[in-house]
Motif scaffolding. Structure first.
Motif, short mmCIF file in Angstrom:
data_model
loop_
_atom_site.label_atom_id
_atom_site.label_comp_id
_atom_site.label_asym_id
_atom_site.label_seq_id
_atom_site.Cartn_x
_atom_site.Cartn_y
_atom_site.Cartn_z
N THR C 69 16.14 10.07 -2.44
CA THR C 69 15.51 8.73 -2.32
C THR C 69 16.24 7.60 -1.72
OG1 THR C 69 15.48 6.64 -4.17
CG2 THR C 69 17.28 8.44 -3.46
N GLY C 70 15.17 6.28 -1.27
CA GLY C 70 15.58 5.10 -0.43
C GLY C 70 16.63 3.71 -1.40
N GLY C 71 16.34 4.50 -2.60
CA GLY C 71 17.24 3.92 -3.79
C GLY C 71 16.48 2.53 -4.73
N GLU C 72 16.63 2.27 -5.45
CA GLU C 72 16.02 1.38 -6.20
C GLU C 72 16.31 -0.03 -5.65
OE1 GLU C 72 17.97 1.57 -9.73
OE2 GLU C 72 17.26 3.65 -10.49
N GLY C 73 14.96 -0.70 -4.94
CA GLY C 73 15.10 -1.48 -4.39
C GLY C 73 14.73 -2.24 -3.10
N ARG C 74 14.68 -0.50 -2.24
CA ARG C 74 14.39 -0.22 -1.29
C ARG C 74 13.46 0.32 -0.24
NH1 ARG C 74 20.50 -0.55 -0.94
NH2 ARG C 74 20.42 2.61 -0.80
N SER C 75 12.62 0.22 0.06
CA SER C 75 11.29 1.30 0.44
C SER C 75 11.77 3.03 0.57
CB SER C 75 10.66 1.11 1.45
OG SER C 75 9.99 0.02 1.20
N PHE C 76 11.20 4.21 0.29
CA PHE C 76 11.70 5.60 0.87
C PHE C 76 11.81 5.55 1.94
CE2 PHE C 76 10.07 10.35 0.68
CZ PHE C 76 11.34 10.52 0.30
N GLY C 77 10.57 4.91 2.63
CA GLY C 77 10.61 5.27 4.58
C GLY C 77 9.10 4.08 5.24
N VAL C 78 9.54 3.63 6.08
CA VAL C 78 8.27 3.18 6.89
C VAL C 78 7.91 3.59 7.84
CG1 VAL C 78 8.60 1.18 5.97
CG2 VAL C 78 9.25 1.05 7.38
N GLY C 79 8.65 4.94 8.09
CA GLY C 79 7.97 5.42 9.13
C GLY C 79 9.26 5.80 10.41
N GLY C 80 8.65 5.46 11.90
CA GLY C 80 9.83 5.89 12.70
C GLY C 80 10.49 4.97 12.97
N ASP C 81 11.12 5.00 13.82
CA ASP C 81 11.92 3.98 14.47
C ASP C 81 10.81 2.50 15.30
OD1 ASP C 81 13.79 1.03 15.53
OD2 ASP C 81 15.43 2.30 14.87
N PHE C 82 10.32 2.02 15.29
CA PHE C 82 9.55 1.43 15.64
C PHE C 82 9.87 0.88 17.38
CE2 PHE C 82 5.72 -1.17 12.61
CZ PHE C 82 5.80 0.83 12.47
N LEU C 193 1.52 11.92 -6.16
CA LEU C 193 2.95 11.52 -6.91
C LEU C 193 2.07 12.59 -7.74
CD1 LEU C 193 3.37 8.05 -7.09
CD2 LEU C 193 4.35 9.46 -5.58
N HIS C 194 3.65 13.44 -8.38
CA HIS C 194 3.33 13.77 -10.16
C HIS C 194 3.08 12.74 -11.09
CE1 HIS C 194 4.26 17.20 -6.82
NE2 HIS C 194 3.41 17.80 -7.61
N GLU C 195 4.05 12.04 -10.72
CA GLU C 195 4.34 11.11 -11.98
C GLU C 195 4.85 10.06 -11.50
OE1 GLU C 195 7.72 12.01 -14.23
OE2 GLU C 195 7.53 13.94 -14.55
N VAL C 196 4.14 8.59 -12.53
CA VAL C 196 5.00 7.24 -12.00
C VAL C 196 6.06 7.14 -13.21
CG1 VAL C 196 4.08 4.59 -11.52
CG2 VAL C 196 2.59 7.04 -10.08
N THR C 197 6.56 6.19 -12.28
CA THR C 197 7.53 5.73 -13.79
C THR C 197 7.83 4.46 -12.94
OG1 THR C 197 10.04 5.93 -12.91
CG2 THR C 197 8.93 7.43 -14.64
N SER C 198 8.47 3.05 -13.81
CA SER C 198 9.55 1.27 -13.71
C SER C 198 10.16 2.38 -12.00
CB SER C 198 9.35 1.18 -14.74
OG SER C 198 10.62 1.91 -14.97
N ALA C 199 10.25 1.29 -11.64
CA ALA C 199 10.85 1.29 -10.32
C ALA C 199 12.37 1.02 -10.63
CB ALA C 199 10.87 0.06 -9.23
N ASN C 200 12.92 0.79 -11.95
CA ASN C 200 14.31 1.57 -12.29
C ASN C 200 14.59 2.43 -13.11
OD1 ASN C 200 13.67 0.88 -14.88
ND2 ASN C 200 14.75 -1.31 -15.18
N GLN C 201 13.84 3.45 -13.52
CA GLN C 201 13.93 4.51 -14.02
C GLN C 201 13.49 5.55 -12.89
OE1 GLN C 201 13.86 4.88 -16.78
NE2 GLN C 201 14.94 3.30 -17.33
N ILE C 202 13.05 5.19 -11.62
CA ILE C 202 12.22 6.62 -10.72
C ILE C 202 14.07 7.06 -10.50
CG2 ILE C 202 10.52 5.49 -9.44
CD1 ILE C 202 12.53 5.50 -6.98
#
Lengths: 269, 269, 269
Positions: C69-82, C193-202
């Motif tokens: 996980t990227g952690g709550e409130g953070r992106s999972f990953g936006v790609g390589g390091d530009f 995605l297999h499931e969707v939940t609220s951000a604070n539940q993922i």
């Protein structure tokens, strides 16, 4: 439809005998299956002509992406030319037909530039298979997609393989073993179509997609498309020999032709 | 259910010891998993019997298509015979079991005639895998499809491969790694089922599909089905050796058997 | 989030320089992409660090399943390091980058323990590809999944192959050739995605899935996962050489870098 581009549209095929019209503007080429019957049967001569056009467009630096369309108000393609196929006797002419089909499918898949299908009316058998070689499929609200081979008495090896590759085994099974028509809503849900618009919007929408792709770096697009198509394309080649055997068998029994004659005499629509 | 046909139904298996009833009419054969437990466990003897029946039907010119059903009010199949499998110790008996399973799956996939599954009640593990070898799956509104192997402590190589082949990797992942039951609505949405009808309609609906297919030119149908199944069938053969190793490992630890004994003692429903 | 477990959570990576935090409790490990930029770019050093962590967890008998996980409130990953990739000139540094990517993907796919992705914010390019190597994907209601390579001017061979393998060719075509973002609803419908939940539940939901899997017999789970991933994993290895050629070509022309510089200067979000 080419008036909205900034560039000067060029028409590369003006040959009076051609059943295709090709126009290029803003890095997108539109290949319209015009001057054919409004249902767009595909004779072998038309298959070869389309192959020649696609190869020329692949070499044309002004083209980044290609739209295939039967044109508004005309079917995308209702299959092979029944008048031609109904004369088959199960010999070498079957092999030649499969070779022409294989060349058409592998050319669409093998060129380096993405191909967008704009589908109005019917896409049946060979017509649907052409669409399944494209990268993006826009359908009209009233389009109908059908893979009727088994019901018509001919083997469906290309159709089975192509449907399974593009939309998965389960949808392939349903299309082959019911031989029913998929309307736009069902085709969208089953991912055969990527988008549905009104009939008078399909070409402009497909062109918009093609121009967007055409605006991207060509080395990235053309360095990707052949790779993501390679396995699919090889599968088509491998299938060709097997398809010759299956179709020779079916045509040598005469039942397929009889059904086709019946369809021709009734008028297919 | 065979009364509505015009032909005289023939019953090809009348052997009193058989746990299957087979009836043929109007070019469709119905194979009912009768006289078994109402949940339809599949012992190895029953797997071999079903293989023999399918091979006989493949040679029968009166048969164009086959329906498999647990019968109305009975489960399509809840898996292997727990009483049999719970005695496994991780030796040659595991290999024999895998061989019998492989023979069953590859026979369903390998015969030349399309097979329609009519699924009521549960289709669990091996039962669901039988359905995944069929060409068309009709489920009842109350059916439940489950791939519970991992939760039960046994490897799920056949199930994983078959689900990925038929409905794609993402649905496979969800079924294996949640081990939950899919109801009719979810199974239809995920393309595991092709159609859902009321429980008392599934056999007649499946029969209707089978008769439609049976009415088509047999050379076309039988010249297609083995080809569109060839890659899938070869995948099952390739998997068999690997499955032996995985299952020997799991059964030699005894945990799977303990869970099965627990399920048997509680009654599985 | 580890407080609800009965076991005493252990933290295996406490190295102050690490950009990952790993906690283990109740047979599940949570690997959080912390201490990075909140968008979680993946530099090559971070790829190698994640590989080392996953290999260690694969050997840890206390771990039955892993959450990324990227952690709550953070992106999972936006790609390589530009900042890293934008300096590429189309030489050996491209090969090394592909090698690091390949090692990361094949490590996620190749370890014996299931991996659950908890996705908030963006999963773009490489970030989405990491998710596509996982067994189960839980997304937040506000997540956005994008495969923008072609639009950015770089080839998309890994992305194309991975999307086709996981969600099928048709969805792959739509993501690559529109380069649009998929919101949670569309990603769920398309099985990304297999499931969707609220951000604070993922994270808690992903952890619940991982603990369930962790509670199952490890020989069954670990005797299955490598097998159902084997074909996919080999496909990635086969792609690597081809990807090197495609990416060298794209980067040597400089257009991709120019677009990345532009994105960096504007700020990507």
């Amino acid at each position: 439809m080419m008036n909205d581009g900034q560039g000067h549209p060029k028409t590369i095929v003006s040959d009076a005998s051609s059943t295709f019209a090709v126009k290029i503007a803003d890095r997108a080429a539109v290949v319209e299956f015009s001057r054919g019957h409004y249902q767009n049967h595909f004779s072998q001569e038309r298959m070869r002509e389309l192959v020649r056009i696609l190869r020329a467009l692949d070499l044309d630096d002004d083209v980044g992406s290609i739209v295939l369309t039967g044109g508004e108000g005309r079917s995308f393609g209702v299959g092979g030319d029944f008048h031609e196929v109904s004369k088959f006797v199960g010999g070498d002419e079957v092999d030649l037909w499969i070779d022409n089909l294989t060349e058409l499918y592998t050319t669409i898949l093998g060129i380096s530039k993405p191909v967008v299908a704009a589908i109005d009316g019917y896409a049946i058998g060979l017509g649907l298979q052409i669409a399944l070689c494209c990268d993006y499929r826009v359908g009209s609200e009233s389009c109908q997609l059908i893979m009727p081979e088994l019901k018509m008495g001919i083997a469906c090896n290309f159709g089975g393989y192509m449907l399974e590759t593009v939309v998965g085994r389960s949808v392939m099974q349903a299309m082959l073993f019911t031989a029913e028509g998929w309307n736009a809503e069902r085709a969208l849900k089953d991912h055969i179509l990527h988008e549905v618009t009104s009939a008078n919007q399909i070409v402009s929408r497909a062109l918009q997609c093609a121009r967007t792709i055409g605006s991207w770096t060509s080395s990235a697009v053309q360095g990707t498309r052949p790779n993501i198509n390679a396995t699919y394309l090889n599968g088509i080649y491998n299938l060709a020999e097997q398809a010759k055997r299956s179709h020779r068998g079916a045509f040598s029994q005469g039942q397929a032709q009889a059904r086709m004659e019946k369809i021709i005499s009734k008028g297919c629509k």
